[in-house]
Design a protein around this motif. Sequence first.
Motif, PDB file in Angstrom:
ATOM      1  N   THR A 255       0.834  -1.204   0.000  1.00 51.60           N
ATOM      2  CA  THR A 255       0.000   0.000   0.000  1.00 51.60           C
ATOM      3  C   THR A 255       0.866   1.251   0.000  1.00 51.60           C
ATOM      4  O   THR A 255       1.636   1.465   0.948  1.00 51.60           O
ATOM      5  CB  THR A 255      -0.912   0.036   1.246  1.00 51.60           C
ATOM      6  OG1 THR A 255      -1.668  -1.158   1.329  1.00 51.60           O
ATOM      7  CG2 THR A 255      -1.845   1.233   1.192  1.00 51.60           C
ATOM      8  N   PRO A 256       0.780   2.111  -1.025  1.00 51.46           N
ATOM      9  CA  PRO A 256       1.518   3.379  -0.987  1.00 51.46           C
ATOM     10  C   PRO A 256       1.035   4.239   0.183  1.00 51.46           C
ATOM     11  O   PRO A 256      -0.163   4.472   0.333  1.00 51.46           O
ATOM     12  CB  PRO A 256       1.172   4.030  -2.338  1.00 51.46           C
ATOM     13  CG  PRO A 256       0.682   2.912  -3.202  1.00 51.46           C
ATOM     14  CD  PRO A 256       0.003   1.950  -2.271  1.00 51.46           C
ATOM     15  N   SER A 259      -1.555   7.049  -0.210  1.00 51.93           N
ATOM     16  CA  SER A 259      -2.919   6.748  -0.661  1.00 51.93           C
ATOM     17  C   SER A 259      -3.874   6.519   0.495  1.00 51.93           C
ATOM     18  O   SER A 259      -5.076   6.384   0.296  1.00 51.93           O
ATOM     19  CB  SER A 259      -2.911   5.515  -1.564  1.00 51.93           C
ATOM     20  OG  SER A 259      -2.596   4.348  -0.819  1.00 51.93           O
ATOM     21  N   SER A 288       6.768   9.790  -5.461  1.00 49.67           N
ATOM     22  CA  SER A 288       5.314   9.769  -5.660  1.00 49.67           C
ATOM     23  C   SER A 288       4.749  11.177  -5.758  1.00 49.67           C
ATOM     24  O   SER A 288       3.902  11.470  -6.608  1.00 49.67           O
ATOM     25  CB  SER A 288       4.645   9.004  -4.515  1.00 49.67           C
ATOM     26  OG  SER A 288       3.240   9.009  -4.646  1.00 49.67           O
ATOM     27  N   GLY A 293       1.304  12.007  -7.031  1.00 49.92           N
ATOM     28  CA  GLY A 293       0.692  11.249  -5.958  1.00 49.92           C
ATOM     29  C   GLY A 293       0.142   9.913  -6.424  1.00 49.92           C
ATOM     30  O   GLY A 293       0.165   9.593  -7.614  1.00 49.92           O
ATOM     31  N   PRO A 294      -0.367   9.101  -5.494  1.00 50.47           N
ATOM     32  CA  PRO A 294      -0.867   7.766  -5.836  1.00 50.47           C
ATOM     33  C   PRO A 294      -2.110   7.827  -6.712  1.00 50.47           C
ATOM     34  O   PRO A 294      -2.870   8.806  -6.666  1.00 50.47           O
ATOM     35  CB  PRO A 294      -1.174   7.149  -4.467  1.00 50.47           C
ATOM     36  CG  PRO A 294      -1.412   8.316  -3.575  1.00 50.47           C
ATOM     37  CD  PRO A 294      -0.508   9.404  -4.058  1.00 50.47           C
ATOM     38  N   GLN A 295      -2.319   6.779  -7.488  1.00 54.89           N
ATOM     39  CA  GLN A 295      -3.453   6.726  -8.407  1.00 54.89           C
ATOM     40  C   GLN A 295      -4.745   6.307  -7.727  1.00 54.89           C
ATOM     41  O   GLN A 295      -5.821   6.527  -8.278  1.00 54.89           O
ATOM     42  CB  GLN A 295      -3.134   5.764  -9.551  1.00 54.89           C
ATOM     43  CG  GLN A 295      -1.966   6.208 -10.414  1.00 54.89           C
ATOM     44  CD  GLN A 295      -2.154   7.611 -10.976  1.00 54.89           C
ATOM     45  OE1 GLN A 295      -3.144   7.894 -11.646  1.00 54.89           O
ATOM     46  NE2 GLN A 295      -1.223   8.507 -10.660  1.00 54.89           N
ATOM     47  N   ARG A 296      -4.632   5.709  -6.544  1.00 51.37           N
ATOM     48  CA  ARG A 296      -5.836   5.309  -5.804  1.00 51.37           C
ATOM     49  C   ARG A 296      -5.846   5.942  -4.424  1.00 51.37           C
ATOM     50  O   ARG A 296      -4.793   6.260  -3.875  1.00 51.37           O
ATOM     51  CB  ARG A 296      -5.920   3.775  -5.680  1.00 51.37           C
ATOM     52  CG  ARG A 296      -6.322   3.103  -6.980  1.00 51.37           C
ATOM     53  CD  ARG A 296      -6.664   1.645  -6.801  1.00 51.37           C
ATOM     54  NE  ARG A 296      -7.281   1.117  -8.002  1.00 51.37           N
ATOM     55  CZ  ARG A 296      -7.699  -0.132  -8.158  1.00 51.37           C
ATOM     56  NH1 ARG A 296      -7.557  -0.996  -7.146  1.00 51.37           N
ATOM     57  NH2 ARG A 296      -8.258  -0.541  -9.274  1.00 51.37           N
ATOM     58  N   ARG A 297      -7.049   6.107  -3.901  1.00 44.97           N
ATOM     59  CA  ARG A 297      -7.217   6.701  -2.583  1.00 44.97           C
ATOM     60  C   ARG A 297      -8.171   5.868  -1.750  1.00 44.97           C
ATOM     61  O   ARG A 297      -9.097   5.229  -2.285  1.00 44.97           O
ATOM     62  CB  ARG A 297      -7.767   8.129  -2.714  1.00 44.97           C
ATOM     63  CG  ARG A 297      -6.786   9.109  -3.345  1.00 44.97           C
ATOM     64  CD  ARG A 297      -7.403  10.474  -3.513  1.00 44.97           C
ATOM     65  NE  ARG A 297      -6.456  11.430  -4.093  1.00 44.97           N
ATOM     66  CZ  ARG A 297      -6.779  12.642  -4.534  1.00 44.97           C
ATOM     67  NH1 ARG A 297      -8.044  13.046  -4.464  1.00 44.97           N
ATOM     68  NH2 ARG A 297      -5.870  13.439  -5.036  1.00 44.97           N
ATOM     69  N   TYR A 342     -10.166   1.108  -1.600  1.00 43.05           N
ATOM     70  CA  TYR A 342      -9.258   1.892  -2.438  1.00 43.05           C
ATOM     71  C   TYR A 342      -9.866   1.983  -3.826  1.00 43.05           C
ATOM     72  O   TYR A 342     -10.186   0.960  -4.440  1.00 43.05           O
ATOM     73  CB  TYR A 342      -7.870   1.242  -2.502  1.00 43.05           C
ATOM     74  CG  TYR A 342      -7.031   1.517  -1.281  1.00 43.05           C
ATOM     75  CD1 TYR A 342      -6.471   2.781  -1.080  1.00 43.05           C
ATOM     76  CD2 TYR A 342      -6.819   0.536  -0.326  1.00 43.05           C
ATOM     77  CE1 TYR A 342      -5.711   3.047   0.056  1.00 43.05           C
ATOM     78  CE2 TYR A 342      -6.060   0.793   0.813  1.00 43.05           C
ATOM     79  CZ  TYR A 342      -5.517   2.057   0.992  1.00 43.05           C
ATOM     80  OH  TYR A 342      -4.777   2.326   2.119  1.00 43.05           O
ATOM     81  N   ARG A 345      -8.436   7.575  -8.280  1.00 42.88           N
ATOM     82  CA  ARG A 345      -8.528   8.967  -7.829  1.00 42.88           C
ATOM     83  C   ARG A 345      -9.735   9.682  -8.433  1.00 42.88           C
ATOM     84  O   ARG A 345     -10.420  10.468  -7.769  1.00 42.88           O
ATOM     85  CB  ARG A 345      -7.237   9.690  -8.181  1.00 42.88           C
ATOM     86  CG  ARG A 345      -7.035  11.017  -7.491  1.00 42.88           C
ATOM     87  CD  ARG A 345      -5.579  11.424  -7.514  1.00 42.88           C
ATOM     88  NE  ARG A 345      -5.019  11.397  -8.860  1.00 42.88           N
ATOM     89  CZ  ARG A 345      -3.732  11.554  -9.130  1.00 42.88           C
ATOM     90  NH1 ARG A 345      -2.882  11.734  -8.137  1.00 42.88           N
ATOM     91  NH2 ARG A 345      -3.289  11.527 -10.353  1.00 42.88           N
TER      92      ARG A 345
END
Length: 376
Positions: A255-256, A259, A288, A293-297, A342, A345
């Motif tokens: 997990t980033p 995120s 990142s 930033g991450p592609q998922r949140r 998750y 974004r």
Amino acid sequence: MTDLLRTPLYDLHNDLGATLVEFAGWHMPIRYRSIREEHQQVRASGGLFDVSHMGRVKILGRQARRLVERLCTRRVSDMQQGQCRYSLVLNERGGIKDDVLVYRLDEDEFLLVVNASNRAKLLEHFETVRAAGDLTVSIEDQTITTSMVAIQGPKVMDLVSKVSAEVGELKRYRFAVKNLMITKLTVSRTGYTGEDGVEVILPAGSTGLAMKLLMKDSPLGEPDSPIQAIGLAARDTLRLEAGMALYGNELTEETPALSTGLGFAINPDKADDERGEPFVGLGAIHASEKNGGPQRRLVGLRLEGTRTARPHMPVANGGQHVGQITSGCLSPTLDASIAMAYVDRDSSETGTQLEVDLGRARAAAEVVILPFYKRR
């Protein structure tokens, strides 16, 4: 379960009729009564959780602060003695090795409370980072020689104040070291349920006596007692309502960190401080950020109907796969199906209409603000 570890409260769990299960190598109570009853007990009054399975690792020595700075994403150099902070411990890729509570005991002495399932790998990681920096530090695993209980609920602080006025006046994320008869207790005002309360660390051999003194105004097992023993199952539904991440569900090595919505626990600029240290994984965090930033949140979802979403169930937007569930339950407080997931974004804004594949059926779901429940 004969080879499993037993907490100092093991006999008490049996006396109270707990259903015991294997959890991270320990005999642990999953429930005493129904999950719903226990959940509502904590929301309405108070509950006691045995969390002795969680790791307690003391780091001390003249370079202890430097080691903890390198381990943790959160700044610790400016912590005061008697202060706690929530932090993450990352791998080099920016994935999450664990989420921890850091206690500053003294100038050169810290206590880290870690998740039970991660204790062994973290002890190895701590030693690797210490050796790489050639730091003069002692790392002491105190998990077996101590116990830990959490007491949470709206009536808890009033009851605690009768035992110790000082503890009753503790601010959030502060702790005090108290002497109770011949036993030394470390009492912190933190929690994992969305309610107010304390966590108590004490010597394993003194647990029985200390529990009797702590709970003298609320004996466990008495039907009318304002505090009752609560198992792991209700602890999970309580933390989910409170929007708190669970390691192994919302938090993993893959997990980033950015995120997770835990940005408050990540200080990417702390290495620029006079006493700051770069933490493991900092390079991945900076990379990142440079890439947007991450592609998922991580988001909260409220589902239509009463079916429960389970981890790994797919989440879709307009028929397109956009993510997956990490945790879900039928909320006893809200009487609604809630989940965390998750998602891409572009599908993470509050109010976005999504769909969860429950296996035999699909359920409409709306992205909502976390936490689902916030105490008054």
